[in-house]
Design a protein around this motif. Structure first.
Motif, PDB file in Angstrom:
ATOM      1  N   UNK A 177       0.846  -1.192   0.000  1.00 56.63           N
ATOM      2  CA  UNK A 177       0.000   0.000   0.000  1.00 56.63           C
ATOM      3  C   UNK A 177       0.880   1.241   0.000  1.00 56.63           C
ATOM      4  N   UNK A 178       0.616   2.155  -0.935  1.00 58.61           N
ATOM      5  CA  UNK A 178       1.379   3.399  -1.001  1.00 58.61           C
ATOM      6  C   UNK A 178       0.423   4.572  -1.139  1.00 58.61           C
ATOM      7  N   UNK A 179       0.639   5.563  -0.286  1.00 55.70           N
ATOM      8  CA  UNK A 179      -0.115   6.811  -0.368  1.00 55.70           C
ATOM      9  C   UNK A 179       0.882   7.967  -0.403  1.00 55.70           C
ATOM     10  N   UNK A 180       0.655   8.903  -1.301  1.00 49.80           N
ATOM     11  CA  UNK A 180       1.532  10.060  -1.403  1.00 49.80           C
ATOM     12  C   UNK A 180       0.694  11.289  -1.702  1.00 49.80           C
ATOM     13  N   UNK A 181       1.085  12.386  -1.087  1.00 47.84           N
ATOM     14  CA  UNK A 181       0.351  13.645  -1.256  1.00 47.84           C
ATOM     15  C   UNK A 181       1.331  14.784  -1.469  1.00 47.84           C
ATOM     16  N   UNK A 182       1.012  15.634  -2.420  1.00 49.52           N
ATOM     17  CA  UNK A 182       1.792  16.849  -2.636  1.00 49.52           C
ATOM     18  C   UNK A 182       0.831  18.030  -2.668  1.00 49.52           C
ATOM     19  N   UNK A 183       1.057  18.992  -1.748  1.00 51.83           N
ATOM     20  CA  UNK A 183       0.205  20.181  -1.651  1.00 51.83           C
ATOM     21  C   UNK A 183       1.038  21.415  -1.959  1.00 51.83           C
ATOM     22  N   UNK A 184       0.486  22.297  -2.773  1.00 56.81           N
ATOM     23  CA  UNK A 184       1.203  23.533  -3.116  1.00 56.81           C
ATOM     24  C   UNK A 184       0.224  24.697  -3.172  1.00 56.81           C
ATOM     25  N   UNK A 185       0.539  25.812  -2.500  1.00 53.10           N
ATOM     26  CA  UNK A 185      -0.313  27.007  -2.600  1.00 53.10           C
ATOM     27  C   UNK A 185      -0.359  27.527  -4.030  1.00 53.10           C
ATOM     28  N   UNK A 186      -1.367  28.295  -4.350  1.00 54.72           N
ATOM     29  CA  UNK A 186      -1.540  28.802  -5.715  1.00 54.72           C
ATOM     30  C   UNK A 186      -0.386  29.692  -6.153  1.00 54.72           C
ATOM     31  N   UNK A 187       0.433  30.154  -5.212  1.00 55.39           N
ATOM     32  CA  UNK A 187       1.555  31.028  -5.557  1.00 55.39           C
ATOM     33  C   UNK A 187       2.708  30.255  -6.208  1.00 55.39           C
ATOM     34  N   UNK A 189       3.907  27.468  -8.976  1.00 54.45           N
ATOM     35  CA  UNK A 189       3.490  26.791 -10.203  1.00 54.45           C
ATOM     36  C   UNK A 189       4.528  25.708 -10.536  1.00 54.45           C
ATOM     37  N   UNK A 190       4.057  24.467 -10.613  1.00 53.58           N
ATOM     38  CA  UNK A 190       4.954  23.326 -10.799  1.00 53.58           C
ATOM     39  C   UNK A 190       4.705  22.639 -12.137  1.00 53.58           C
ATOM     40  N   UNK A 191       5.772  22.051 -12.661  1.00 57.10           N
ATOM     41  CA  UNK A 191       5.704  21.174 -13.824  1.00 57.10           C
ATOM     42  C   UNK A 191       5.941  19.752 -13.335  1.00 57.10           C
ATOM     43  N   UNK A 192       5.163  18.810 -13.848  1.00 54.66           N
ATOM     44  CA  UNK A 192       5.251  17.423 -13.399  1.00 54.66           C
ATOM     45  C   UNK A 192       6.004  16.589 -14.437  1.00 54.66           C
ATOM     46  N   UNK A 193       7.092  15.954 -13.994  1.00 51.66           N
ATOM     47  CA  UNK A 193       7.865  15.047 -14.848  1.00 51.66           C
ATOM     48  C   UNK A 193       7.697  13.621 -14.337  1.00 51.66           C
ATOM     49  N   UNK A 194       7.432  12.694 -15.228  1.00 51.09           N
ATOM     50  CA  UNK A 194       7.209  11.306 -14.829  1.00 51.09           C
ATOM     51  C   UNK A 194       8.290  10.403 -15.417  1.00 51.09           C
ATOM     52  N   UNK A 195       8.498   9.261 -14.773  1.00 49.00           N
ATOM     53  CA  UNK A 195       9.547   8.329 -15.184  1.00 49.00           C
ATOM     54  C   UNK A 195       9.101   6.914 -14.860  1.00 49.00           C
ATOM     55  N   UNK A 273       7.745  28.633 -11.551  1.00 54.13           N
ATOM     56  CA  UNK A 273       7.856  30.035 -11.126  1.00 54.13           C
ATOM     57  C   UNK A 273       6.966  30.261  -9.912  1.00 54.13           C
ATOM     58  N   UNK A 274       7.181  31.385  -9.217  1.00 50.42           N
ATOM     59  CA  UNK A 274       6.308  31.806  -8.113  1.00 50.42           C
ATOM     60  C   UNK A 274       5.603  33.083  -8.513  1.00 50.42           C
ATOM     61  N   UNK A 275       4.376  33.219  -8.038  1.00 55.48           N
ATOM     62  CA  UNK A 275       3.539  34.377  -8.389  1.00 55.48           C
ATOM     63  C   UNK A 275       2.828  34.849  -7.125  1.00 55.48           C
ATOM     64  N   UNK A 282       8.782  35.182 -10.305  1.00 55.07           N
ATOM     65  CA  UNK A 282      10.152  34.721 -10.133  1.00 55.07           C
ATOM     66  C   UNK A 282      10.249  33.319 -10.728  1.00 55.07           C
ATOM     67  N   UNK A 283      11.137  33.169 -11.723  1.00 53.41           N
ATOM     68  CA  UNK A 283      11.233  31.914 -12.445  1.00 53.41           C
ATOM     69  C   UNK A 283      12.293  31.005 -11.819  1.00 53.41           C
ATOM     70  N   UNK A 284      11.934  29.735 -11.666  1.00 49.61           N
ATOM     71  CA  UNK A 284      12.857  28.718 -11.151  1.00 49.61           C
ATOM     72  C   UNK A 284      13.146  27.643 -12.191  1.00 49.61           C
ATOM     73  N   UNK A 285      12.132  27.318 -12.979  1.00 48.69           N
ATOM     74  CA  UNK A 285      12.310  26.263 -13.971  1.00 48.69           C
ATOM     75  C   UNK A 285      13.429  26.649 -14.925  1.00 48.69           C
ATOM     76  N   UNK A 286      14.300  25.726 -15.199  1.00 51.83           N
ATOM     77  CA  UNK A 286      15.503  26.062 -15.943  1.00 51.83           C
ATOM     78  C   UNK A 286      15.629  25.232 -17.210  1.00 51.83           C
ATOM     79  N   UNK A 287      16.357  25.802 -18.142  1.00 52.46           N
ATOM     80  CA  UNK A 287      16.801  25.042 -19.300  1.00 52.46           C
ATOM     81  C   UNK A 287      18.201  24.538 -18.995  1.00 52.46           C
TER      82      UNK A 287
END
Length: 668
Positions: A177-187, A189-195, A273-275, A282-287
Motif C-alpha cells: 500500500x502506497x499513499x503520497x500527497x503533494x500540496x502547493x499554494x496557488x503562488x 506553479x509546478x511542472x510534473x515530470x514522470x519516469x 515560477x512563483x507568483x 520569479x522563475x525557477x524552472x531552468x533550461x
C-alpha cells in the motif's frame, strides 16, 4: 444464514484490522506472514509507505517545505535486514540547512503469540557530514530478526522550496500500500515530470486555506505608550495531488542495466515560477543552458578553472619537449594523474580549490579535472569541462543541477575529439573509467553555452585469447594460456587486479576456473597504459573429458566456454548496456592423445544479430593429431535497445549451445 453473517463480519473485521495503517497498529497477521503472497522471492515488503510534502508558512521565514514520512516494512529473511536501516540525506547551503525531527520508530516481533515492540533509542541514531552540501541522518532499528516488522516516521523541514525530492513509487521490494500527497499554494506553479514503466496518475483537487499575519504597532493613547497587536488573514487556494497505489511489484535488477533507478516509477515536481500578490514573477524552472550558466558562474567552478599560476613552470617544461597536440594531451594527463590523487569524492564544484589540491596532491573529481582542463588550455589546446552523470547517479532526464554529479575533460583537435579523466590512474585518452560511461555528457562553453557529447566509446575493446593444450587419454589437460586485452578490457583488468596480492589472485583464479593448477604466471604492461595487458600462464587441469564406451567426449573450449545465457527474462523493458563495444576471440590448438582419432566434431557456424549489432563465428578443423578452433564474438554497440532483446537473447543462447558442442575421439 446466521453462520454466514457471522463469517462475513469476522472476515470483514480481519481485513479491516490487517489494513489499519495508523502508526503502531501492527497486526498478528502481519507478523505471522512468512512470505509475500505476490512475490515469494522477496526478502522484505513495504506493507505501507506514506509521504506527504507540503508548504508551511512562518511569518519570520516565509514558506518552508515540509515532508513527512511514514513507513512500515515486513522482513522475511536475513537478506532483508538492510531495510531496517534508513539513511536520510539533508541538503545544506551557506547558513541554510534542512532539519530532521519528530523521529518515532519501533521494531515489532511476535513472542509466544504476543506482539512485543522495542523502541529505537539514541544508540541506533547516527548523524554525519557527507560533504559541505550534505548531512546525513542514519538510524538502524533494534532487535531485527526474520519475521520482524519495523515502522518509523519522521519529518524534514527545508528552506529549499524549489528542491522537491522525487516521489518514488517502485522499489527493489514489493509495496502493498502506497499513499503520497503533494500540496502547493496557488503562488507556486509546478511542472510534473514522470519516469518509469508503471503508470501512475494523481487525483487532483483544490481547497481553500488561509494565512495569518500578525503585526505590532506603538499605541500612545491617553499619555500611555504600549504595543498594539493586529492580525490579518489572507485566503488562498492550494492544489492537492494524491497518489494511491496497491500491490506494486518489485523492480528487480537485471543483467547489463546501467542504473535501475533510470527505470524506476516516480514523479518529480519541478518549480517553474512563483507568483505572489504584489510581486513580480520569479522563475525557477531552468533550461540546460541556465544550468550550465549557473554552474559556470559559481566561484567553485569558473574561477577555479581560470587559475593557472600554480602549475605554469611544470607545464612549460612538458610542452617544450613535444609539439604534437595528441602527445601533449597524453603527457599532461599523465602528469596530473601522477601529481594529484583522487579522494573518492564526486561533484562538479571544488571543495578545497585547485591550488590547495595541487599542493596537497589530493582532490575531488572537480579539482582534478578542472585542473587538467586549465593545464591543457595553457598548453594551447582547445579544452573544455564536461558535466557527467555517473552510472550510479542515473540519466539526467530533466534540466536540474542535481542531474549531473561529475566532471571530465573534452579536448578538440583538428580531426578528432578526446575525452579525459585524471581521477583514475589507469585511464587513458578516450578510455574513461566505467563509472562515466553513461549516455551523454554536456560540454560547457566559456560563456554559458553547451552541447551534448556521447560518452560511450566507439573503438572496440578486445580480449584475444590463445590456448595451446595437450590432452591425454585420461582426460587430463596441460598447456599454455595467453590473453591480450586492449582499451576498456585492459582498464578494468588493471583496476581489478593491479593492487591484489599475487598469491590471493592466483588462488581466486584457480578456483574460478574449476580447480585448475597454474604456474609461470606473468602479466606484462601492468602500468604502461599505452600498451595492451598481456596475461600468460601454464596450466594443468584434470578430468576434462567424458569417457563412454572407450570414446572421449569434450568441448574444445573446455573451461573457457560460456555455460549460461545471461539473459533469462521472457520480456525486457530496459536497454541492455554493455558500456563499450567488445570483441572476444579464441585461438585454440589441441593435441589429441596418441592412438586416437577424431570421429566427429562440431560444424562451423556464423550468425549475426539484426542491424549489425553483433556477430559470432565458429570455425574448426583437424589435421592428424591437431584440432584447431577459432571462435569470435563481437558486440558492436555499447547499448542495445529493448526492441532487440529477443534477438540478443537468442544470440547468446546460440553461443552457449554452440560452445557446448563436443568433439568425439575414438581409438585407432
Amino acid at each position: 444464514m446466521r453462520t454466514t453473517v457471522i463469517l462475513f463480519f469476522t472476515l470483514f473485521s480481519l481485513v479491516t484490522f490487517a489494513q489499519n495503517y495508523d502508526f503502531g497498529k501492527i497486526s498478528k497477521e502481519e507478523l505471522e506472514e512468512k512470505y509475500n503472497p505476490q512475490d515469494s522471492s522477496a526478502n522484505a515488503t513495504y506493507l505501507y509507505k506514506n509521504r506527504k510534502t507540503f508548504f508551511e508558512y512562518q511569518q519570520e521565514k516565509g514558506f518552508e517545505l515540509i515532508t513527512e514520512i511514514h513507513e512500515r516494512i515486513k522482513i522475511y529473511k536475513q537478506e532483508g535486514f538492510n531495510y531496517a536501516t534508513k539513511e536520510v540525506n539533508l541538503y545544506k547551503s551557506g547558513n541554510d540547512d534542512e532539519e530532521f525531527s519528530n523521529l518515532k520508530a519501533y521494531t515489532y516481533n511476535l513472542v509466544e503469540g504476543k506482539i512485543v515492540d522495542e523502541k529505537l533509542t539514541k544508540d541506533g541514531i547516527f548523524e554525519s557530514e557527507l560533504n559541505k552540501y550534505l548531512n546525513q541522518m542514519k538510524f538502524t532499528m533494534p532487535n531485527i530478526k526474520p519475521g520482524s516488522v519495523v515502522e518509523f516516521k519522521y519529518r524534514i523541514k527545508s528552506p529549499f522550496i524549489s528542491n522537491i525530492d522525487e516521489f518514488v513509487f517502485q522499489h527493489d521490494i514489493p509495496v502493498v500500500k502506497l499513499e503520497a500527497t503533494f500540496e502547493a499554494p496557488e503562488y507556486f506553479k509546478f511542472k510534473l515530470n514522470t519516469k518509469g514503466f508503471l503508470f501512475v496518475s494523481p487525483n487532483v483537487e483544490e481547497k481553500r486555506d488561509r494565512l495569518t499575519f500578525v503585526s505590532k504597532t506603538m499605541d500612545r493613547g491617553f499619555g500611555q505608550v504600549g504595543t498594539k497587536t493586529h492580525s490579518e488573514e489572507i485566503e488562498f487556494k492550494k492544489k492537492i495531488s494524491k497518489y494511491n497505489l496497491t500491490n506494486i511489484p518489485a523492480l528487480k535488477e537485471e543483467s547489463f542495466v546501467n542504473n535501475i533507478n533510470n527505470y524506476r516509477s516516480s514523479v518529480k515536481y519541478e518549480l517553474s515560477y512563483t507568483d505572489f500578490p504584489n510581486s513580480p514573477l520569479k522563475y525557477y524552472s531552468t533550461s540546460w543552458e541556465d544550468v550550465v550558466k549557473t554552474i559556470y558562474q559559481n566561484p567553485n567552478f569558473g574561477s577555479e578553472l581560470d587559475k593557472s599560476g600554480y602549475y605554469e613552470k611544470e607545464i612549460d617544461a612538458i610542452v617544450s619537449t613535444v609539439s604534437d597536440p595528441t602527445q601533449r594531451v597524453a603527457l599532461i594527463l599523465d602528469f596530473v594523474k601522477s601529481k594529484v590523487n583522487w579522494n573518492g569524492y564526486y561533484g562538479y564544484y571544488t571543495n578545497v580549490g585547485v591550488r590547495k589540491a595541487y599542493k596537497d596532491q589530493v582532490g575531488n573529481a572537480a579539482e582534478i579535472n578542472l585542473m587538467l582542463t586549465s593545464m591543457l588550455r595553457y598548453a594551447g589546446l582547445s579544452a573544455f569541462p564536461v558535466l557527467v552523470s555517473t552510472r550510479q547517479n542515473g540519466i539526467p532526464l530533466f534540466p536540474t543541477r542535481e542531474g549531473y554529479n561529475y566532471i571530465i575533460t573534452y579536448v578538440r583537435l583538428a580531426e578528432t575529439i578526446i575525452l579525459l579523466d585524471a581521477t583514475n590512474k589507469y585511464s587513458a585518452p578516450n578510455v574513461l573509467p566505467f563509472r562515466t560511461l553513461n549516455w551523454q555528457g554536456r560540454v560547457m562553453a566559456e560563456h554559458g553555452g553547451s552541447q551534448l557529447i556521447d560518452l560511450y566509446p566507439n573503438e572496440i575493446s578486445k580480449n584475444s585469447l590463445s590456448f595451446m593444450a595437450n590432452l591425454d587419454e585420461n582426460g587430463n589437460l596441460n598447456g599454455k594460456y595467453r590473453a591480450v586485452k586492449t582499451n576498456h578490457e585492459a582498464l578494468l583488468y588493471r583496476e581489478e587486479n593491479n593492487n591484489k596480492n599475487k598469491k590471493d589472485f592466483l588462488d581466486q583464479l584457480e578456483n574460478k576456473l574449476g580447480g585448475i593448477e597454474i604456474s609461470d604466471f606473468k602479466v606484462e604492461n601492468e602500468t604502461d597504459l599505452y600498451k595492451p595487458i598481456i596475461e600468460s600462464y601454464n596450466f594443468v587441469k584434470e578430468n576434462q573429458v567424458d569417457v563412454i564406451g572407450g570414446k572421449l567426449y569434450f568441448s574444445p573450449m573446455f573451461f573457457l566456454k560460456i555455460n549460461e545465457n545471461p539473459f533469462k527474462l521472457e520480456k525486457r523493458e530496459f536497454p541492455v548496456d554493455f558500456g563499450y563495444p567488445t570483441n572476444t576471440s579464441y585461438k585454440i590448438v589441441i593435441k589429441i592423445p596418441e592412438g586416437y582419432k577424431v570421429e566427429s566434431f562440431p560444424e562451423p557456424l556464423m550468425f549475426m544479430m539484426p542491424d549489425n549489432l553483433g556477430s559470432f563465428k565458429y570455425n574448426i578443423s583437424h589435421q592428424e593429431n591437431l584440432i584447431q578452433l577459432s571462435v569470435e564474438s563481437q558486440i558492436n554497440q555499447p547499448i542495445i535497445l529493448s526492441v532487440y532483446y529477443d534477438a540478443l537473447k537468442e544470440y547468446f543462447s546460440k553461443i552457449v549451445e554452440k560452445e557446448a558442442e563436443q568433439i568425439v575421439l575414438t581409438k585407432i
